[in-house]
Write an enzyme that holds these catalytic residues in place. Structure first.
Site, PDB file in Angstrom:
ATOM      1  N   LYS A 180     -69.356  66.201 -28.644  1.00  0.00           N
ATOM      2  CA  LYS A 180     -69.171  64.994 -29.447  1.00  0.00           C
ATOM      3  C   LYS A 180     -70.016  63.872 -28.867  1.00  0.00           C
ATOM      4  CE  LYS A 180     -66.003  63.091 -32.616  1.00  0.00           C
ATOM      5  NZ  LYS A 180     -64.617  62.954 -33.049  1.00  0.00           N
TER       6      LYS A 180
ATOM      7  N   GLU B  99     -59.362  65.909 -41.117  1.00  0.00           N
ATOM      8  CA  GLU B  99     -58.251  66.637 -41.763  1.00  0.00           C
ATOM      9  C   GLU B  99     -56.945  65.841 -41.732  1.00  0.00           C
ATOM     10  OE1 GLU B  99     -60.377  67.782 -39.601  1.00  0.00           O
ATOM     11  OE2 GLU B  99     -61.082  69.792 -40.129  1.00  0.00           O
TER      12      GLU B  99
ATOM     13  N   TRP C 113     -70.293  65.056 -34.247  1.00  0.00           N
ATOM     14  CA  TRP C 113     -70.152  66.408 -33.710  1.00  0.00           C
ATOM     15  C   TRP C 113     -71.511  67.096 -33.634  1.00  0.00           C
ATOM     16  CZ3 TRP C 113     -65.681  67.538 -31.610  1.00  0.00           C
ATOM     17  CH2 TRP C 113     -64.513  66.976 -32.118  1.00  0.00           C
TER      18      TRP C 113
ATOM     19  N   THR D  50     -66.150  67.481 -43.160  1.00  0.00           N
ATOM     20  CA  THR D  50     -66.116  67.439 -41.706  1.00  0.00           C
ATOM     21  C   THR D  50     -67.156  68.396 -41.150  1.00  0.00           C
ATOM     22  OG1 THR D  50     -64.812  67.880 -39.738  1.00  0.00           O
ATOM     23  CG2 THR D  50     -64.214  69.117 -41.702  1.00  0.00           C
TER      24      THR D  50
END
Lengths: 539, 539
Positions: B437, B326, B442, B183
């Site tokens: 975003k 996550e 991101w 991530t």
């Protein structure tokens, strides 16, 4: 290498927590002896915690077994949650068992406490003296005036209820036992299947799948199947998980009373044995059931004619399901796959007369009993059906060894003989113990029963094997006619002659007032075999 | 006391076995550079086993990490199954990462082999020299004429494919790692989330629930979200589990090309970021999409106007979902509950503009960041959103300690600020961490600030997100120059262009006398956001 995901146990408490948070305003309606009770899921969670506190205060062991002897009610659902969320084990007692069998199961499970509906006290009181492990009997008031037995163990719920137990983290290992259900589907004494939190959670989860029950918060479910049957086919847990309202019939189990509930509560999904749907059929005309979307039928094979009669009457065929207590109980559900959309109605009805498809979590195979080799899925080859998956038993409770039914390589031997189609539709051909072996050829009594029940005058049919001097065994048909109908043996045989091979016709027919049933409502072939043990077949 | 259920592990192999048995004739269609490939699930299983055999024959470690650098294709799905079913760990590489970040993730995961689509070779070849852990690069022919790099590690799939690995029982512990996804949603280096077989199985299962995607074998799904994003939001595994056909777009990711696939393959469900659905909107008129039933949108908040424009154009609003890498990634899905059926269309649209409801398996709470106390679900109180459940990370890969994001009591701190309604609808209010975003990717404002402050003329810089019609959010830089220095917007952007990817550059720059500060001396981005609330970004 292990993943790095949270160690989050799949527990029944997680189901309750969710329902309380997300679905607190969903409801459970219960028909009582005197009227109706409606409680929210928020109130259900409180009641479940009260059950836990009562067990704590009575000093029931931390992993003690706790019986329930009740109708399908909100209180019974509170027991489904309250008992296992404290780490104890719910034992759903079959109110239709013979006294010796019931006493056997209570004693075998060592139940320390039993919750009883007041209207069932007259029945339960007969057993009570024999139940030596039971220290506490807690009576739920359901409006019945039945007297309390004169036994110091008997307590009224109203007198003991108070605090709420804190369930948080009581069950940390998802493999902890949650409930026990005894099966009478085998020979000998009833045998206990010990469900875990994990198996219950996963079994509940799959009932949201479109291919099974498609349960969601838009639904209102009516579990007709008694809650002492294999956790009532998953509905109580699955509905609370999915946020579906529940309509509980209580003691009112007549077809007319059930139809009243279905209309009033706008029931969308219901589940029960064929006898129920057969009895309801003549009453369907004129009923307002626009919300009904799935009628689940299990416990015995559903005759094609019954499902078709429902379809032609209210536009909704019956959805057949197959399971066993050992399977929690869901094994298969017969939903039509998109590949079959273009079949004729009659062909679709044929597919619907199979046991259906296994959901994710149930694996099936058919095995040649001689060679133990796996047989192909070609809808022709028949062999013993074996299953495996996370909600399937690996051993009965309090047995030293898994035993014959649990073969060495991790599959459960179901005792059913089946064929499976290329699309995965499983068709039960027979019980391994319920075939007629005539001159070395197997005759399927299930197939023959379906053909007989296809006759418009027939309500029920059960076929058993009787000894025969030449063929060793020959089929013998026990037939119940619909009210007001008449049918002779010869007329029936002529009807069958167009549908069944000559050698597969029954040698004789007995017309009965009713087929004897087991405690769980299945045809009791054992009783029929005893009744006709001395019957001589005609030459 | 433990239950007596089969010890049946929830593995990805169980998903593959089922699809092969029950859904062998279901299909995956892939748009390639030159045309279309259509394979059955039976062929998928073969290809997955071939992937396994290739890894075996190349000597990749038993739990080795294996990268994928590819489009959304059937081959990529074969990797989703073939790699973890051998006990190895699939690492889906983000083809849009900066070279250093990509090299960082490959090296951090110690990927031993990488599968690459030939049309992506020109991009991948740039990274290859830095990838020192990679011993084998296997190239899938997708019709592209891109030349093979002159590197002895590069192999053609056609040259190495042969046998099929036997997966049976290779993974016995359902907690075995199955896949890793990095991530970039946090500051600093990308962080690896290590999914397990169990988490993947349970996450896939819930996508059959009516309240989430209602996936079943009647569906054909088009995953627009790239397969390197959080296991493509569960669709590849869930579709193979549920028997839903898959339509894979390959490199053709323009709105028009995707609409062609949706029409031709009769797509029923699709999923992607808002930018996709925004780009598709002007092209919807006149398209034949009668089968489309759910358009899932995640990655960024869905503007009410976008969802409503879809509804008024083709009768189908957008279904918002929220998740994180996550969370595997599913956290919430915004389906309308039956209680809301009587709302006006405008009120329904307001509900649809929330993140939605958590499915079974995701628990949420909101916490006061000061007191750490839980806040009520009244749609007013806002606090940091925390989640827990069986498919939620407990720690990042190769970190000694769980770290701040994984608070001590088993909940994941999402870094989002949210309110939750009484019915459980979660509404994201803000982010605690400071990220932009843009089109589903991101951009770290902290990183960008550091680059800007690297310019010798800059004293201070603060980057905030401003709304953007196409990319949802774009970075906007507030800059304070050192005394006596001068710098133009174009000079700053030229400086940054050498250091930051093109799409990570700020869209506009404001030169200020000072950056407003909080009481503890931190940049007050809140004040900046208020100050520039009406600022229009240049086209």
């Amino acid at each position: 290498m292990l993943g790095l995901m949270q160690d989050f146990p799949l527990t029944i408490e997680a189901i309750l927590r969710r329902s309380e948070r997300i679905f607190s305003s969903k409801t459970i309606t219960t028909q009582t002896v005197t009227g109706q009770e409606r409680i929210t899921f928020a109130a259900l969670a409180i009641r479940a915690r009260q059950v836990g506190a009562v067990l704590d205060s009575l000093g029931v062991s931390a992993d003690g077994r706790v019986g329930s002897f009740g109708w399908n009610t909100a209180n019974h659902i509170a027991l489904y949650f309250g008992v296992p969320c404290t780490g104890r084990v719910l034992h759903t007692l079959n109110i239709r068992l013979f006294p010796e069998q019931l006493a056997y199961t209570v004693t075998h499970a060592e139940d320390e406490a039993v919750f009883v509906d007041r209207s069932l006290l007259p029945l339960f009181a007969q057993y009570l003296p024999q139940l030596s492990t039971v220290k506490h009997v807690i009576v739920f008031d359901d409006g019945s005036p039945a007297p309390l037995p004169d036994d110091p163990r008997v307590l009224r719920w109203e007198d003991v209820v108070g605090d709420q137990a804190d369930f948080t983290g009581r069950v940390r290992d998802e493999n902890t036992a949650a409930a026990i259900c005894y099966t009478t589907g085998t020979t000998g004494n009833p045998k206990g299947v010990l469900y875990s939190h994990r198996s219950t959670y996963l079994h509940s989860l799959i009932l949201q799948a479109p291919a099974t029950f498609a349960l969601s918060e838009v639904d209102t479910a009516l579990p007709v199947v008694p809650m002492f049957h294999a956790m009532a086919w998953g509905l109580p847990y699955a509905c609370v998980m999915a946020g579906a309202n529940l309509a509980m019939p209580g003691p009112g189990m007549t077809p007319a009373a059930l139809l009243d509930v279905m209309e009033r509560e706008r029931v969308t999904i219901t589940a029960g044995v064929p006898t129920i749907w057969m009895g309801m059929l003549p009453l369907l005309e004129g009923r307002e059931l626009p919300h009904l979307r799935r009628v689940i039928c299990g416990g015995s094979a559903v005759p094609k004619s019954l499902s078709e009669a429902w379809r032609t009457t209210i536009g909704l065929p019956i959805t057949q399901a197959w399971g066993m207590t050992e399977l929690s109980p869901l094994g298969t559900v017969c939903t039509l796959r998109s590949e079959l959309a273009d079949l004729s109605e009659d062909e679709k009805a044929d597919v619907r007369s199979t046991a259906g498809l296994p959901p994710m979590g149930v694996e099936m195979r058919i095995i040649d009993p001689e060679t133990r080799e796996e047989l192909p899925w070609d809808n022709e080859a028949t062999g013993e059906l074996e299953t495996r998956g996370p909600w399937i038993a690996r051993q009965y409770y309090r047995t030293d060894e898994p035993g014959e039914q649990f073969s060495a390589d991790g599959w459960l031997r179901t005792g059913d003989v089946a064929a499976i189609s290329g699309l995965g539709y499983m068709r039960l051909v027979n019980r391994t113990k319920d075939l007629v072996k005539s001159g070395g050829e197997w005759i399927s009594s299930v197939d023959l029963e379906n053909e007989i029940m296809g006759h418009p005058a027939v309500a029920e049919a059960a076929v058993i094997a009787l000894p025969h001097p030449r063929w060793m065994e020959r089929p013998f048909a026990c037939v119940v006619l619909k009210q007001g109908e008449s049918l002779s043996k010869d007329e029936l045989l002529s009807f069958l002659a167009e549908r069944v091979e000559r050698w597969g016709l029954p040698d004789d027919v007995a017309f009965l007032d009713e087929i004897p049933k087991t405690s769980v409502g299945k045809f009791s072939k054992k009783t029929l075999r005893e009744k006709f043990a001395d019957r001589q077949l005609p030459d």
